[in-house]
Design a protein around this motif. Structure first.
Motif, PDB file in Angstrom:
ATOM      1  N   HIS A 679       0.860  -1.065  -0.360  1.00 19.74           N
ATOM      2  CA  HIS A 679      -0.176   0.062  -0.403  1.00 19.74           C
ATOM      3  C   HIS A 679       0.992   1.059  -0.578  1.00 19.74           C
ATOM      4  N   ASN A 680       1.837   1.466   0.532  1.00 25.95           N
ATOM      5  CA  ASN A 680       2.633   2.611   0.371  1.00 25.95           C
ATOM      6  C   ASN A 680       3.651   2.327  -0.251  1.00 25.95           C
ATOM      7  N   ASN A 681       3.759   1.492  -1.077  1.00 25.27           N
ATOM      8  CA  ASN A 681       4.769   1.337  -2.135  1.00 25.27           C
ATOM      9  C   ASN A 681       3.945   1.839  -3.290  1.00 25.27           C
ATOM     10  N   ILE A 682       2.434   1.740  -3.834  1.00 20.35           N
ATOM     11  CA  ILE A 682       1.613   2.614  -4.381  1.00 20.35           C
ATOM     12  C   ILE A 682       1.017   3.753  -3.922  1.00 20.35           C
ATOM     13  N   GLY A 683       1.160   3.741  -3.095  1.00 26.08           N
ATOM     14  CA  GLY A 683       1.544   5.144  -3.078  1.00 26.08           C
ATOM     15  C   GLY A 683       1.444   6.147  -3.667  1.00 26.08           C
ATOM     16  N   ASN A 684       3.169   6.030  -3.272  1.00 27.63           N
ATOM     17  CA  ASN A 684       4.448   6.385  -3.742  1.00 27.63           C
ATOM     18  C   ASN A 684       3.778   6.066  -5.329  1.00 27.63           C
ATOM     19  N   ALA A 685       3.735   5.413  -6.019  1.00 32.19           N
ATOM     20  CA  ALA A 685       3.399   5.598  -7.422  1.00 32.19           C
ATOM     21  C   ALA A 685       2.706   6.114  -7.968  1.00 32.19           C
ATOM     22  N   HIS A 686       1.599   6.575  -7.112  1.00 32.61           N
ATOM     23  CA  HIS A 686       0.262   6.913  -7.130  1.00 32.61           C
ATOM     24  C   HIS A 686       0.906   9.125  -7.416  1.00 32.61           C
ATOM     25  N   SER A 687       1.715   9.080  -5.817  1.00 33.09           N
ATOM     26  CA  SER A 687       2.215  11.058  -5.805  1.00 33.09           C
ATOM     27  C   SER A 687       2.989  10.892  -7.053  1.00 33.09           C
ATOM     28  N   GLU A 688       4.769  10.522  -7.057  1.00 36.56           N
ATOM     29  CA  GLU A 688       4.869  10.379  -8.495  1.00 36.56           C
ATOM     30  C   GLU A 688       3.843  10.422  -9.645  1.00 36.56           C
ATOM     31  N   LEU A 689       3.004  10.328  -9.837  1.00 37.13           N
ATOM     32  CA  LEU A 689       1.832  10.590 -11.169  1.00 37.13           C
ATOM     33  C   LEU A 689       1.620  11.710 -10.889  1.00 37.13           C
ATOM     34  N   ARG A 690       1.388  12.421  -9.225  1.00 41.16           N
ATOM     35  CA  ARG A 690       0.509  13.539  -9.139  1.00 41.16           C
ATOM     36  C   ARG A 690      -1.049  12.781  -9.043  1.00 41.16           C
ATOM     37  N   GLU A 691      -1.184  11.910  -8.718  1.00 39.75           N
ATOM     38  CA  GLU A 691      -2.093  11.138  -8.601  1.00 39.75           C
ATOM     39  C   GLU A 691      -2.840  11.410  -6.511  1.00 39.75           C
ATOM     40  N   PHE A 692      -2.805  12.318  -6.661  1.00 35.09           N
ATOM     41  CA  PHE A 692      -2.551  12.669  -4.985  1.00 35.09           C
ATOM     42  C   PHE A 692      -3.727  11.702  -3.798  1.00 35.09           C
ATOM     43  N   GLY A 693      -5.223  12.193  -4.622  1.00 38.80           N
ATOM     44  CA  GLY A 693      -6.373  11.494  -3.972  1.00 38.80           C
ATOM     45  C   GLY A 693      -5.771  10.291  -3.571  1.00 38.80           C
ATOM     46  N   LEU A 694      -5.396   8.955  -5.208  1.00 37.74           N
ATOM     47  CA  LEU A 694      -5.300   8.227  -4.525  1.00 37.74           C
ATOM     48  C   LEU A 694      -4.006   7.752  -3.495  1.00 37.74           C
TER      49      LEU A 694
END
Length: 912
Positions: A679-694
């Protein structure tokens, strides 16, 4: 006297005498009074000077008539003759062919002139003695020496030479008779006895001493047809040390070098040059062969040949070349007792034991440099042929490993077929076993045979280690790895089958490694290599991050580092290039367990050091290995590692795919801790894609699952990532609470690495809040801790944060210094994303300093770096800064173009 038009016609003894004495001093003025003395003696006539001038005038005309005008010149107070004179040449060269008749024949000289005649005669007879002293075995030696002794019956050296010649010819009684005649004559005429040297010779002949048979050998082999390089090695031997050992890997050209140098210095050893190949001789046989070379007959070799050997060399200057010496003890009996001789040794071994008894100068021959290797090929094949295929020539040098023997064999194969292209041979080497290709019909000295001859001399333990090290896939390896495989490393190094590369690391030449792999069964050698790497990686992981505990191994005391983070990282830094090769070896060998475990155990190292591109491939091998084993937990863990590596190389979409694959597997296995990490890593990926809500949803899920698993550090990590994402969203006021909470946990749990990461996020948050002093403090603390734990990725981030904050505080010079330091670290990590971001920040500092040229260079480099690490938002920032630069330069069209690109990219980021 001859000139271009023939002989000079000189009338009378006086004219010949004038020319003679001036010739003896050619190029130097002779005073008139000295000429009068030599021409007329102690009672010259009153008209002597006038008569001298008259004779000189006639001589000058005679010289002009034979084509030598101006040869006889008038000098203040005397005359000077400028001409090439045989007597002067003889004094330099001792060339007896320059003699014709008696010296100054046809002249009438007095005083010092007669002394000159006596001096020339003495030089001639001394030259004859030296000449026949080197040629006593010639068929006509006795006849010529007898003739000379008749002319000089009391000259002891001539008599001694005649005695030696007669003795060598088996005429011992005649030799003793010659001595008796001299002794009687000296007693009758002078009342003296022969000198001590002749008396000693007489005694030696009476005893039939073998030392009387010494000869002047000339046994050096011919030079190699082509010789290139080695200038530094030759220069190091300029002082002619008495014992020289030339060592190096098989095929490096030791014998070629030694023969070349021996030929260059042979004239300094007038008593001869001996060559012995010790590969085929025992020490006793070598000593006997040496005595034979020095002229001792087989039936005169004594019980103690070493003593006679040293006696024969005493007072001599002999060059002795011992080729292919195997052990120091083989050469000890052949060391001369007299340092006027030169002992030159070639050996694959360094013969260090020889240096414990004697002063030894060692020349370690390395491989040729690339230019030297190309020069050697050009010498053999011709410059036009090599120049026409310069790229293929460079490839051929690589395939031959810059090994002289391999290069010579390759060149020989090309030379016998002038129409064959160099590229064709390169293709043959690429497609086939190079050890099979590097041969020439009719020549049994191949690369394989010279390696085999070195291999045969190894002890069983060293031979076994050699075969195992041949399987090591890296360019070099540490000493502790070789020691863990078994004894024999020192022996391999001494034999030059393994070379020391510095800093406790060793390597095998590419062709030697290939030979090692073909030299016998290694049994479990690959497994032992991998087991050592697993042991090291596990011990390192326990120091760097004990949370990576999916693999357990027994405790090992035999480690090359202490339980210290700095030491561990330094050791793994040296091994970094090897790790991927070792994992490939494990995968290629079908050792699936070792493949995934090694990749897993290195997780903490890559978290600290980066090098994510190599990490992607490592994890790919590990995922395949785990699947082959049917180990879902291992597969999930390695998919997670692969996702992190993909994300760090800006392959975010691919990272998301593998992380979700891993999430499915851990949920099936009920692995809460693994699920939370994902979950942490998937969150990091969303953050890098600027998909901040996800991203925020993933971090909250990570906190929940970590909490359920009782993992306080995991909860804190998710909180830190939550705060980091709020900062990226531009909501620093929401970031402070989760970041401070995470910081408290990391400090309580003594996790300095994650403490540093949290401090950097706090620095960014306070920077956005325009509260710059706390931001500066947070970044400074993060930098200090990152350097303490030697985490270069966080070090780069902290330096960047400091630079950006200093720029905001109005100090662009300090900002540029910090950012330049960050750029160096990013490039060392191979982190293209961080490098591109740092380049843009550097350009901002350049603009603040008014350094527009530097700003342009950094922005151009940032655009280029973004092609390798794409990020539309960050690229938009680069174009925005570029627009500002072009505006400062008054290039409004270019400024508008960059601004338009920035707007387009920003809009695309918002839509996504």
């Amino acid at each position: 006297m001859c000139g271009p038009h023939g002989r000079a016609v000189l009338t009378g003894a006086r004219q010949r005498s004038i020319v003679a004495v001036l010739a003896l001093h050619a190029g130097t003025p002779v005073a008139v009074d000295r000429l009068v003395d030599v021409l007329w003696g102690d009672d010259p006539p009153r008209t002597a000077v006038r008569s001298l001038h008259s004779h000189v005038a006639r001589v000058r005309q005679a010289l002009a008539d034979c084509g030598m005008p101006g040869a006889l010149m008038t000098k203040p107070g005397g005359y000077q003759l400028d001409a090439a004179v045989d007597a002067a040449a003889f004094e330099r060269t001792r060339d007896l062919s320059l003699w014709r008749g008696e010296p100054l024949e046809g002249t009438e000289l007095f005083g010092w002139g007669r002394a000159e005649i006596d001096r020339l005669r003495e030089q001639r007879i001394a030259a004859l003695e030296a000449y026949w002293g080197d040629r006593l075995d010639r068929p006509n030696a006795i006849e010529e020496l007898e003739r000379l002794v008749v002319g000089h019956p009391t000259r002891e050296r001539l008599v001694g030479l005649l005695m030696r010649a007669l003795h060598r010819d088996g005429r011992h009684s005649d030799a003793l008779e010659v001595f008796r005649r001299l002794r009687d004559r000296l007693a009758d005429e002078l009342g003296v006895d022969p000198g001590p040297d002749l008396l000693a010779l007489h005694t030696a002949i009476l005893r039939r001493d073998p030392v009387l048979h010494s000869a002047k050998p000339a046994q050096l082999p011919a030079r190699a047809g082509h010789f290139t390089g080695r200038a530094a090695e030759f220069a190091a031997l300029a002082g002619l040390p008495p014992i020289v050992v030339v060592s190096g890997v098989a095929g490096v050209g030791k014998t070629t070098f030694a023969v070349e140098w021996a030929r260059r210095v042979a004239d300094r050893f007038p008593d001869g040059q001996v060559f012995l190949d010790l590969q085929r001789l025992t020490p006793a046989q070598a000593l006997t062969e040496m005595l034979h070379s020095l002229g001792v007959p087989a039936d005169r070799v004594p019980a103690d040949p070493a003593a006679l050997y040293r006696t024969l060399l005493h007072g001599k200057r002999v060059l002795i070349l011992l080729d292919d010496v195997r052990r120091a003890r083989d050469v000890l009996p052949l060391v001369p007792g007299d340092q006027g001789n030169l002992l030159l040794i070639t050996s694959r071994d360094t013969l260090s034991a020889l240096g414990t008894r004697h002063a030894v100068h060692t020349v370690s021959l390395d491989l040729l440099s690339e230019p030297e290797a190309c020069d050697l090929l050009a010498d053999i094949l011709g410059e036009p042929r090599v120049r026409a295929e310069s790229d293929a020539t460079a490839e051929l040098v690589v395939h031959c490993g810059r090994l002289p023997l391999a290069l010579r064999i390759a060149a020989a194969r090309l030379a016998i077929r002038p129409g064959r292209r160099i590229a064709d041979l390169v293709r043959e080497l690429t497609r086939n076993d190079p050890l099979d290709v590097l041969t020439v019909d009719g020549d049994d000295r191949t690369v394989r045979t010279v390696f085999a001859s070195a291999h045969r001399t190894l002890s069983p333990q060293a031979a076994r280690l050699f075969r195992v090290l041949g399987e090591h896939p890296g360019a070099n390896f540490p000493a502790d790895l070789a020691d863990a495989m078994g004894p024999g490393l020192d022996e391999l190094v001494a034999s030059h089958l393994v070379s020391e590369t510095g800093n406790g690391r060793y390597a095998l030449h590419d062709l030697i490694r290939l030979f090692a792999r073909q030299s016998g069964d290694i049994g479990d050698g690959v497994e032992r290599l991998l087991d050592r790497y697993l042991t090291i990686a596990h011990a390192a992981g326990e120091v760097l991050n004990p949370r990576h505990d999916l693999v357990t191994r027994p405790h090992c005391d035999d480690l090359p580092f202490a339980a210290d983070r700095v030491e561990v990282l330094a050791y793994l830094d040296a091994e970094r290039d090897n790790v991927l090769h070792v994992i490939r070896l494990a995968a290629r060998s079908g050792l699936h367990r070792e493949t995934w475990q090694l990749a897993y155990l290195l997780t903490s190292y890559f978290e600290a050091r980066g090098n994510w591109a190599a990490r992607v491939e490592q994890c790919e091998h590990a995922v395949k290995a785990a699947r082959a084993l049917g180990d879902q937990r291992a597969e999930a863990e390695m998919l997670r590692g692969q996702g992190i590596a993909l994300q760090m190389t800006s392959r975010i979409a691919e990272a998301m795919v593998v992380q979700r694959q891993a999430l499915v597997l851990v949920r099936e296995a009920g692995d809460l801790r693994g699920e939370a990490r994902l979950h942490n890593n998937i969150g990091n990926a969303h953050s890098e894609l600027r998909e901040f809500g996800l991203a925020l949803e993933s971090y909250r899920a990570a906190m929940e699952v970590h909490g359920a698993a009782g993992d306080e550090v995991g909860v804190a990590l998710a909180r830190r990532n939550l705060g980091y994402t709020y900062v990226r969203m531009g909501k620093p006021d929401l970031a402070a609470s989760p970041l401070f909470a995470a910081l408290e946990t990391f400090r309580a749990k003594e996790n300095p690495r994650l403490e540093a990461a949290t401090l950097m996020s706090l620095g960014n948050a306070f920077h956005q809040l325009a509260d710059l002093e706390p931001a500066l403090r947070f970044f400074g603390d993060a930098l200090r801790i990152s350097r303490e734990v030697t985490d270069h990725r966080f070090e780069a981030d902290a330096l960047t944060g400091l630079g950006v904050t200093q720029l905001a505080l109005g100090d662009p010079a300090v900002a540029r210094e910090c950012l330049t330091g960050a750029l160096v670290v990013c490039r060392a990590l191979g982190d293209g994303h961080r490098e591109a971001s740092t380049l843009r920040e550097l350009a901002e500092a350049d603009l603040a300093l008014g350094d527009l040229a530097a700003a342009r260079d950094h922005l151009v480099a940032a655009v280029a770096a973004r092609t390798q690490a794409p990020d539309e938002f960050e690229l938009a920032q680069v174009h925005r800064t570029f627009a500002g630069l072009e505006g400062r330069c008054g290039r409004w069209t270019e400024a508008a173009r960059h601004w338009a690109q920035a707007v387009t990219l920003f809009t695309s980021c918002r839509r996504s």
